[in-house]
Design a protein around this motif. Structure first.
Motif, PDB file in Angstrom:
ATOM      1  N   UNK A   1      22.078 -37.329  49.904  1.00  0.00           N
ATOM      2  CA  UNK A   1      21.247 -36.617  49.156  1.00  0.00           C
ATOM      3  C   UNK A   1      21.827 -34.982  49.135  1.00  0.00           C
ATOM      4  N   UNK A   2      22.053 -34.605  48.143  1.00  0.00           N
ATOM      5  CA  UNK A   2      22.544 -33.120  47.843  1.00  0.00           C
ATOM      6  C   UNK A   2      21.477 -32.057  48.264  1.00  0.00           C
ATOM      7  N   UNK A   3      21.868 -31.159  48.957  1.00  0.00           N
ATOM      8  CA  UNK A   3      21.039 -30.120  49.188  1.00  0.00           C
ATOM      9  C   UNK A   3      21.289 -28.926  48.496  1.00  0.00           C
ATOM     10  N   UNK A   4      20.320 -28.303  47.657  1.00  0.00           N
ATOM     11  CA  UNK A   4      20.562 -27.294  46.610  1.00  0.00           C
ATOM     12  C   UNK A   4      19.990 -25.922  47.502  1.00  0.00           C
ATOM     13  N   UNK A   5      20.609 -24.853  47.268  1.00  0.00           N
ATOM     14  CA  UNK A   5      20.330 -23.679  47.551  1.00  0.00           C
ATOM     15  C   UNK A   5      20.307 -22.526  46.522  1.00  0.00           C
ATOM     16  N   UNK A   6      19.321 -21.911  46.201  1.00  0.00           N
ATOM     17  CA  UNK A   6      19.418 -20.786  45.192  1.00  0.00           C
ATOM     18  C   UNK A   6      19.723 -19.457  46.103  1.00  0.00           C
ATOM     19  N   UNK A   7      20.822 -18.848  45.457  1.00  0.00           N
ATOM     20  CA  UNK A   7      21.305 -17.504  46.275  1.00  0.00           C
ATOM     21  C   UNK A   7      21.164 -16.392  45.293  1.00  0.00           C
ATOM     22  N   UNK A   8      20.150 -15.370  45.583  1.00  0.00           N
ATOM     23  CA  UNK A   8      20.296 -14.245  44.716  1.00  0.00           C
ATOM     24  C   UNK A   8      21.473 -13.121  45.226  1.00  0.00           C
ATOM     25  N   UNK A   9      22.339 -12.968  44.181  1.00  0.00           N
ATOM     26  CA  UNK A   9      23.460 -12.214  44.750  1.00  0.00           C
ATOM     27  C   UNK A   9      23.358 -10.651  44.127  1.00  0.00           C
ATOM     28  N   UNK A  10      23.443  -9.623  44.907  1.00  0.00           N
ATOM     29  CA  UNK A  10      23.278  -8.251  44.648  1.00  0.00           C
ATOM     30  C   UNK A  10      24.716  -7.684  45.121  1.00  0.00           C
ATOM     31  N   UNK A  11      25.732  -7.547  44.274  1.00  0.00           N
ATOM     32  CA  UNK A  11      26.870  -6.953  44.754  1.00  0.00           C
ATOM     33  C   UNK A  11      26.763  -5.474  45.107  1.00  0.00           C
ATOM     34  N   UNK A  12      25.944  -4.652  44.427  1.00  0.00           N
ATOM     35  CA  UNK A  12      25.788  -3.594  44.661  1.00  0.00           C
ATOM     36  C   UNK A  12      26.768  -2.473  44.166  1.00  0.00           C
ATOM     37  N   UNK A  65      10.933 -11.345  41.596  1.00  0.00           N
ATOM     38  CA  UNK A  65      11.953 -12.175  41.203  1.00  0.00           C
ATOM     39  C   UNK A  65      12.879 -12.620  42.435  1.00  0.00           C
ATOM     40  N   UNK A  66      12.841 -12.012  43.433  1.00  0.00           N
ATOM     41  CA  UNK A  66      13.608 -12.674  44.690  1.00  0.00           C
ATOM     42  C   UNK A  66      12.862 -13.656  45.507  1.00  0.00           C
ATOM     43  N   UNK A  67      11.434 -13.577  45.305  1.00  0.00           N
ATOM     44  CA  UNK A  67      10.765 -14.446  46.245  1.00  0.00           C
ATOM     45  C   UNK A  67      11.200 -16.047  46.338  1.00  0.00           C
ATOM     46  N   UNK A  68      11.559 -16.256  45.218  1.00  0.00           N
ATOM     47  CA  UNK A  68      11.693 -17.587  45.060  1.00  0.00           C
ATOM     48  C   UNK A  68      13.369 -18.229  45.545  1.00  0.00           C
ATOM     49  N   UNK A  69      14.050 -17.392  46.071  1.00  0.00           N
ATOM     50  CA  UNK A  69      15.167 -17.745  46.400  1.00  0.00           C
ATOM     51  C   UNK A  69      15.412 -18.080  48.084  1.00  0.00           C
ATOM     52  N   UNK A  70      16.332 -18.841  48.387  1.00  0.00           N
ATOM     53  CA  UNK A  70      16.606 -19.576  49.701  1.00  0.00           C
ATOM     54  C   UNK A  70      17.291 -18.641  50.351  1.00  0.00           C
ATOM     55  N   UNK A  71      17.985 -17.432  49.945  1.00  0.00           N
ATOM     56  CA  UNK A  71      18.567 -16.424  50.613  1.00  0.00           C
ATOM     57  C   UNK A  71      19.080 -15.306  49.679  1.00  0.00           C
ATOM     58  N   UNK A  72      19.304 -14.112  50.205  1.00  0.00           N
ATOM     59  CA  UNK A  72      20.113 -12.994  49.450  1.00  0.00           C
ATOM     60  C   UNK A  72      20.977 -12.481  50.003  1.00  0.00           C
ATOM     61  N   UNK A  73      22.209 -12.411  49.133  1.00  0.00           N
ATOM     62  CA  UNK A  73      23.588 -11.953  49.604  1.00  0.00           C
ATOM     63  C   UNK A  73      23.722 -10.593  48.867  1.00  0.00           C
TER      64      UNK A  73
END
Length: 357
Positions: A1-12, A65-73
């Motif tokens: 089973x594939x584990x999918x992660x949603x990542x918010x990316x803020x390069x800045x 918007x960010x609440x739904x992500x698994x992590x933020x970079x």
């Protein structure tokens, strides 16, 4: 089973944009090598350039918007022309506080003897982790300026320490010391001789926590003495717990011990996972070298490793660390801060190739 992660990316800003590309490159490499994991990236152009255009550091509904992500970079925040207190408080601190990321985790570990600035110290001597309180303390933002522009102008900045949060931070530090199984020791940083309320309170709670964890050795030093001991005998530290301000300052000193800010990874963690945690290198946006393609991406890639650890993929995190240690052996191909003539992208490519091997 594939584990999918949603990542918010803020390069800045600045080199944040450049090093972020290398962090994503590493994650894409791992995804290709491991068919059971997938990353979905959503990019947000928030930061100082966004502020100069819109008058705000992030969208009004950015937190939602960010609440739904698994992590933020996050890459880095800061740019000439935008006051530091705005760039910090309206993006980075806003996310930390809104998402209750009350643990700031910063590893200080020397990877190669050549990068150690201390005489007679080496890889075995510099290996500690700072647990920094991350949502209140000296950065709580309580205070104000009165009679502005007059001779009687007055600035008040009030630190805020709650029992609930301080206990949780110290509990995290003790559990981390137990899991690291290095010296089984927690060092508390204080300044209770001068700060007769906040740091006396801090010391009291640390003593209470020490009583609950008698299998862990403890020590308490004033922040000035801690900075001295980090230089004189870094090998005596294991886990260090500190307030927001003291942890911030001492971890920059720690970055120097491990070879510079190009190695300084960091994580803003909500341990209960009620909200997404955010992962960011500590080096800042470094506008003086932005756009030159010479920024060291190792801190960003190490930060990606910390994110994978938090997502419970420690095996992939270990692959990243092994690859970083491997490429440090060829100094000529590293970025200029490490004595080489390599570019940001080339170092990222080398790490990816080392991961593949």
């Amino acid at each position: 089973m594939v584990k999918t992660y949603k990542i918010a990316v803020i390069p800045g800003d600045g080199i944040g944009i450049e090093v972020m590309q290398e962090g994503i490159k590493v994650l894409n490499t791992l995804e290709k090598l491991n068919k059971d994991i997938k990353f979905i990236f959503d990019w947000y152009d928030w930061g100082c350039e966004y502020y100069l255009t819109t008058g705000k550091m992030m969208d009004d509904d950015g937190i939602e918007k960010l609440k739904s992500y698994d992590a933020i970079l996050l890459g880095a925040v800061g740019f000439p022309g935008v006051p530091d207190h705005i760039s910090l408080r309206d993006l980075l601190l806003k996310i930390r506080q809104e998402f209750n990321q009350y643990i700031n985790l910063r590893p200080i570990k020397l990877l190669a003897e050549e990068d150690c600035p201390l005489k007679n110290k080496g890889v075995k001597d510099i290996d500690m982790v700072f647990v920094r309180e991350n949502t209140e303390g000296e950065y709580a933002g309580v205070g104000g300026i009165q009679r502005e522009g007059t001779e009687e102008e007055l600035a008040i900045q009030t630190s805020v320490f709650t029992r609930k949060n301080t206990e949780k931070v110290m509990e995290y530090a003790f559990r981390l010391a137990k899991s690291r199984n290095k010296l089984n020791k927690v060092t508390s940083v204080t300044k209770s001789n001068a700060l007769n309320y906040s740091m006396v309170f801090w010391d009291k709670i640390f003593k209470e926590k020490a009583e609950q964890h008698k299998d862990i050795k403890t020590e308490t030093f004033h922040v000035d003495a801690t900075s001295m001991y980090m230089i004189q005998r870094p090998e005596s530290f294991d886990v260090v717990v500190a307030s927001n301000l003291f942890g911030d300052i001492l971890t920059d000193l720690g970055a120097t011990l491990q070879g510079g800010l190009g190695f300084a990874a960091g994580a803003n963690i909500n341990p209960e996972r009620e909200y997404p945690s955010m992962f960011e290198p500590v080096h800042g946006s470094a506008p003086e070298i932005a756009g030159k393609g010479i920024a060291n991406p190792i801190a960003m890639i190490w930060t990606v490793k910390m994110m994978l650890d938090f997502l419970e993929h420690e095996d992939l995190g270990q692959k990243i660390m092994g690859a970083i240690e491997e490429i440090l052996k060829d100094r000529k191909k590293l970025t200029p801060d490490l004595g080489g003539n390599g570019t940001t992208s080339e170092v990222g490519d080398m790490i990816c190739e080392a991961i593949k091997k």
